[in-house]
Design an enzyme around this catalytic site. Structure first.
Site, PDB file in Angstrom:
ATOM      1  CB  CYS A   1      -3.910  -2.103   4.234  1.00  0.00           C
ATOM      2  SG  CYS A   1      -2.907  -2.373   5.708  1.00  0.00           S
TER       3      CYS A   1
ATOM      4  CD  GLU B  72      -2.424   0.957   2.944  1.00  0.00           C
ATOM      5  OE1 GLU B  72      -1.902   0.232   3.824  1.00  0.00           O
ATOM      6  OE2 GLU B  72      -3.488   1.577   3.138  1.00  0.00           O
TER       7      GLU B  72
ATOM      8  CE  LYS C 131      -7.118   0.771   3.786  1.00  0.00           C
ATOM      9  NZ  LYS C 131      -5.908   1.189   4.525  1.00  0.00           N
TER      10      LYS C 131
HETATM   11  C1  ACM Z   1      -3.852  -0.089   7.121  1.00  0.00           C
HETATM   12  O1  ACM Z   1      -4.960  -0.213   6.596  1.00  0.00           O
HETATM   13  N1  ACM Z   1      -2.889   0.615   6.545  1.00  0.00           N
HETATM   14  C2  ACM Z   1      -3.553  -0.742   8.387  1.00  0.00           C
END
Ligand code: ACM
Length: 265
Positions: free
Chosen positions: A146, A41, A113
């Site tokens: 993530c 990420e 995301k």
């Molecule tokens: C995250 O979502 N960077 C822990």
């Protein structure tokens, strides 16, 4: 088919240096006949920005921005699929924590995301679309980012849509996702590739231990906590098409969906 997780150490706020790191890892992966390589990420900017203005100055439009263009070139010349995370600049100046996928024939998709972690919501806008699934080089893959790991519904949807290999660019600061993604692989009978970063930014230390997991939950490759590494595993994605957990139990047809409505209320 060989797949890889590139466990790198992005330098905070130094995008050009990080693009060169990604370039080197793509070339290393291609030299070893890897067909799909996953990067962490936000692997171009770093993670722990305290000001939205600082992050905005490094965010890039997709696919026109320099990182996606570099990845398109790397994917073409190395005949490889690349999935990795970056800070995306939206049309209205919003910033998204996105995962970009490119293949040998060009740009594929950009997933924004859906589940922001901790103080990310101060920097990023939330996505509003399910990740796309791509059918390429004979298999189907998709991506989450993530903290999406904590929401099994998302991986479930992707499996039901046909995803066989789930990419998981990550900047994990807890030691939990590496355990949970083993369950995600087993309960969905898919391969998962978690590419986590290493290093420390201010008070945050990233937990490394990237991994490649098969549909039985076996760890095919596992990184160390504090080392940069290219993890490679040989996989047969067609194994993810068999949804039988035992000869008499199928994880799709044995579901009792009529009792699960609470899940979406
Ligand atoms: C995250 O979502 N960077 C822990």
């Amino acid at each position: 088919m060989k797949v890889a997780a590139a466990q790198i150490h992005p330098r905070f706020s130094r995008p050009e240096e990080n693009r060169q790191i990604v370039r080197r890892y793509c070339q290393r992966a291609a030299q070893q006949d890897v067909r799909l390589v996953v990067f962490p990420e936000l692997c171009i900017t770093g993670y722990n920005f305290s000001s939205k203005r600082d992050l905005a100055s490094l965010a890039e439009p997709v696919p026109e921005g320099p990182t996606t263009q570099l990845w398109v070139n790397l994917a073409r010349t190395n005949e490889i699929i690349i999935v990795g995370g970056l800070a995306e600049l939206g049309d209205k100046g919003e910033i998204f924590n996105s995962a970009v996928a490119v293949g040998p024939k060009g740009f594929l998709s950009c997933y924004r995301k859906l589940h922001l972690f901790g103080s990310e919501a101060k920097l990023f806008s939330t996505g509003d679309q399910i990740p796309k699934i791509h059918s390429l080089l004979g298999f189907k893959f998709s991506t989450i980012v993530c903290f999406d790991w904590a929401f099994p519904e998302l991986t479930r949807i992707l499996m039901l849509e046909g995803c066989e290999v789930l990419c998981h660019p990550a900047n994990l600061v807890l030691p939990l996702a590496q355990r949970v993604m083993i369950a995600r692989s087993i309960e969905n009978r898919i391969f998962t590739i978690t590419a986590n970063r290493i290093g420390t930014e201010d008070t945050l230390t990233f937990t490394g231990r990237s991994q490649i997991i098969n549909p039985n939950g076996d760890v095919l490759a596992r990184g160390r906590a504090r080392r940069t590494q290219l993890l490679i595993a040989e996989i047969d994605p067609t194994k993810a098409r068999n949804k039988n957990l035992t000869p008499t139990n199928n994880i799709i047809t044995d579901r009792r969906v009529e009792l699960y409505k609470r899940l979406v209320t």
